[in-house]
Write a protein that holds these residues in place. Structure first.
Motif, PDB file in Angstrom:
ATOM      1  N   ASN A 110       0.867  -1.198   0.000  1.00  0.00           N
ATOM      2  CA  ASN A 110       0.000   0.000   0.000  1.00  0.00           C
ATOM      3  C   ASN A 110       0.895   1.237   0.000  1.00  0.00           C
ATOM      4  OD1 ASN A 110      -2.852  -1.269   0.729  1.00  0.00           O
ATOM      5  ND2 ASN A 110      -1.320  -2.248   2.040  1.00  0.00           N
ATOM      6  N   THR A 112       0.859   4.109  -1.082  1.00  0.00           N
ATOM      7  CA  THR A 112       0.327   5.467  -0.854  1.00  0.00           C
ATOM      8  C   THR A 112       0.142   5.725   0.646  1.00  0.00           C
ATOM      9  OG1 THR A 112      -1.890   4.539  -1.027  1.00  0.00           O
ATOM     10  CG2 THR A 112      -0.950   5.505  -3.034  1.00  0.00           C
ATOM     11  N   SER A 113       0.278   4.667   1.465  1.00  0.00           N
ATOM     12  CA  SER A 113       0.002   4.876   2.900  1.00  0.00           C
ATOM     13  C   SER A 113       1.100   5.704   3.567  1.00  0.00           C
ATOM     14  CB  SER A 113      -0.070   3.516   3.604  1.00  0.00           C
ATOM     15  OG  SER A 113       1.231   2.932   3.607  1.00  0.00           O
ATOM     16  N   ASP A 115       2.456   8.693   2.155  1.00  0.00           N
ATOM     17  CA  ASP A 115       2.223  10.130   2.009  1.00  0.00           C
ATOM     18  C   ASP A 115       0.808  10.463   2.468  1.00  0.00           C
ATOM     19  OD1 ASP A 115       1.323  12.239  -0.775  1.00  0.00           O
ATOM     20  OD2 ASP A 115       1.842  12.695   1.320  1.00  0.00           O
ATOM     21  N   VAL A 116       0.675  10.875   3.717  1.00  0.00           N
ATOM     22  CA  VAL A 116      -0.674  11.162   4.235  1.00  0.00           C
ATOM     23  C   VAL A 116      -0.830  12.656   4.504  1.00  0.00           C
ATOM     24  CG1 VAL A 116      -1.333   8.938   5.182  1.00  0.00           C
ATOM     25  CG2 VAL A 116       0.266  10.380   6.440  1.00  0.00           C
ATOM     26  N   SER A 117      -0.352  13.465   3.541  1.00  0.00           N
ATOM     27  CA  SER A 117      -0.404  14.918   3.778  1.00  0.00           C
ATOM     28  C   SER A 117      -1.839  15.423   3.646  1.00  0.00           C
ATOM     29  CB  SER A 117       0.494  15.623   2.764  1.00  0.00           C
ATOM     30  OG  SER A 117       0.270  15.043   1.489  1.00  0.00           O
ATOM     31  N   SER A 118      -2.700  14.719   2.895  1.00  0.00           N
ATOM     32  CA  SER A 118      -4.078  15.224   2.775  1.00  0.00           C
ATOM     33  C   SER A 118      -4.996  14.430   3.695  1.00  0.00           C
ATOM     34  CB  SER A 118      -4.571  15.039   1.327  1.00  0.00           C
ATOM     35  OG  SER A 118      -4.920  13.667   1.127  1.00  0.00           O
ATOM     36  N   THR A 120      -7.819  13.223   2.993  1.00  0.00           N
ATOM     37  CA  THR A 120      -8.382  12.064   2.271  1.00  0.00           C
ATOM     38  C   THR A 120      -7.390  10.904   2.313  1.00  0.00           C
ATOM     39  OG1 THR A 120      -9.352  13.666   0.771  1.00  0.00           O
ATOM     40  CG2 THR A 120      -9.451  11.357   0.089  1.00  0.00           C
ATOM     41  N   ALA A 121      -6.113  11.226   2.054  1.00  0.00           N
ATOM     42  CA  ALA A 121      -5.083  10.170   2.082  1.00  0.00           C
ATOM     43  C   ALA A 121      -4.993   9.586   3.483  1.00  0.00           C
ATOM     44  CB  ALA A 121      -3.734  10.759   1.673  1.00  0.00           C
ATOM     45  N   ASN A 124      -8.013   7.271   4.036  1.00  0.00           N
ATOM     46  CA  ASN A 124      -7.852   6.006   3.302  1.00  0.00           C
ATOM     47  C   ASN A 124      -6.877   5.074   4.023  1.00  0.00           C
ATOM     48  OD1 ASN A 124      -9.594   6.972   1.385  1.00  0.00           O
ATOM     49  ND2 ASN A 124      -7.967   7.680   0.007  1.00  0.00           N
ATOM     50  N   SER A 125      -5.806   5.651   4.546  1.00  0.00           N
ATOM     51  CA  SER A 125      -4.813   4.849   5.264  1.00  0.00           C
ATOM     52  C   SER A 125      -5.402   4.271   6.545  1.00  0.00           C
ATOM     53  CB  SER A 125      -3.621   5.750   5.608  1.00  0.00           C
ATOM     54  OG  SER A 125      -2.448   5.125   5.219  1.00  0.00           O
TER      55      SER A 125
END
Ligand code: SDX
Length: 392
Positions: A110, A112-113, A115-118, A120-121, A124-125
């Motif tokens: 995963n 994308t887990s 980069d949680v700067s947003s 939404t991200a 999702n994580s």
């Protein structure tokens, strides 16, 4: 330079952050999640609701809870390749070590887990790990028992599904066990958060480097593993079983616990913050009576636990040091009644603490806390010159 710094071993008198997630009062034995008392939540809420409350700050309405659960179901597949990592472990591996590794390995599947700067991200994580961690817990248990790995069932509730993945027998239809599921739900709620304990502080400090949620949780699982922290629930059962094997000689273990030359401590007793009864211990003690009663189990270990508790509460060594039973003292007795092996007790603690770790990590990131980097008082050598090897 050293005049600037005062050392506080174990951070007993150091506040690391401001937080709105959990409130503890150690003197009065009060525990609240986002302002709601642990007594009310254990009685009236379910674990997924409490997870939502801890993470997002409010009790969800029906639509919010439904969406949260649906989003989790969408993410409940774990990449089949992860089984190759699980298979790499010997059966003798401790489940906490397996889970810390698998949680960290999830990043690879995963990406994308990280980069949680947003927001939404971040969401999702959070949903991803709430969905996949119970699968990894169930897989770890079934691997240890030599059972085929199972998958979730979207028609079940969140905790029902955990129970199904852990306990469904390969050759039988899963039959719901309301007593076990209610006990499990309550235990997970009672473990969900506890302000800045050792493992939560670990999640925060690793997260403060922006290492990502899964890496931070993996570090938290390792911290919880220690017998002075979450590992205590396993150590309590091993202690009670040793006392039982010793003919129920609680006095011998009380003496060991008071002997300064003996590293043994009365596991499940004492707490950094609670200098009175741990409110969770009270609820769990009653739940242990209820569950064993409902399941018709007479467990001599429970009687030994009650005897030990009574003796300690009357013993000046423990009373003077304000040592009372904590959350770990009775929880193992219920886990055992539910058929969970002793080595998996701390994993159940991690499963409960997951939403708390997530809530504290999210708060730390949203508040843009600086990277954790304390100072020290240097007590080493003064400046000295290098000595070539032939001269040493
Ligand atoms: C959890 O922080 C949290 O919130 C943790 C937790 C959470 O939800 O996250 O609540 C979960 O980890 C509960 C605690 C589980 N651990 C145990 O049950 C292990 C046994 N307990 C101890 O190791 C101890 O009580 C701690 C680690 C819990 C707390 O240790 P502290 O605050 O550092 O206290 P201390 O070691 O300084 O002890 C003070 C005195 C000492 O005696 P003196 O040197 O003053 O003579 O009390 C003694 C200790 O020797 N003592 C014990 C004891 N706990 C403390 N003596 C015997 N048996 C014990 N269990």
């Amino acid at each position: 330079e050293t005049g600037m710094v005062t050392i506080d071993p174990g951070y007993k008198n150091t506040g690391s952050c401001e937080s709105a997630v959990t409130f503890l009062d150690g003197e009065k034995g009060i525990l609240r999640y986002r302002g709601y008392s642990i007594e009310e939540l254990a009685e009236k809420a379910d674990f997924l609701e409490v997870a939502y409350l801890l993470i997002f700050g409010e009790l969800p309405n029906k639509a919010q809870l439904q969406k949260f659960h649906n989003d989790i179901k969408e993410e409940s597949q774990v990449d089949e390749e992860m089984k190759k990592i699980l298979d790499g472990f010997p059966k003798s591996a401790h489940p906490m070590g397996v889970l810390s590794s698998l949680t960290s390995a999830l990043v690879a599947f995963n990406p994308t887990s990280v980069d949680v700067s947003s927001e939404t991200a971040m969401y999702n994580s959070i949903v991803r790990i709430l969905a996949k961690f119970p699968v990894l817990v169930a897989w770890t248990l079934r691997k240890k028992k030599g059972l085929p790995l199972d998958y979730g069932d979207d028609s079940l509730g969140y905790v029902e599904n955990i129970h199904k993945m852990m306990f469904k027998r390969p050759n039988q239809e899963y039959k719901k066990d309301p007593i076990a599921i209610d006990a499990l739900d309550k235990l997970l709620i009672l473990h969900a958060d506890h302000e800045q304990n050792c493992s939560t502080s670990t999640v925060r400090i690793v997260g403060s480097s922006h290492a990502g949620l899964f890496a931070s949780l993996s570090a938290g699982i390792s911290a919880l593993w220690g017998p002075l922290h979450g590992g205590a629930n396993q150590a309590v059962l091993e202690m009670l079983e040793a006392i039982e094997a010793d003919g129920g000689d609680t006095k011998k273990y009380m003496a060991k616990a008071k002997d300064k030359d003996d590293p043994f401590r009365l596991m499940g007793f004492g707490h950094r913050v609670y200098k009175n009864f741990d409110p969770r211990a009270k609820i769990i003690k009653k739940a242990a009576d209820d569950v064993l009663g409902n399941l018709g189990i007479q467990d001599p270990i429970l009687d030994i636990a009650k005897g030990l508790e009574k003796e300690a509460l009357e013993d000046s060594y423990f009373v003077d040091r304000k040592l009372y039973p904590n959350v770990d003292f009775y929880s193992g007795i219920i886990y055992r009644a539910l058929g969970i092996p002793t080595e998996m007790f701390t994993v159940m603690f991690a499963l409960g603490r997951l939403p708390g770790w997530i809530a504290q990590w999210r708060e730390m990131r949203l508040r843009k806390e600086p990277i954790g980097r304390p100072r020290q008082v240097y007590i080493g050598e003064n400046l000295r010159s290098f000595v070539p090897l032939e001269k040493r």
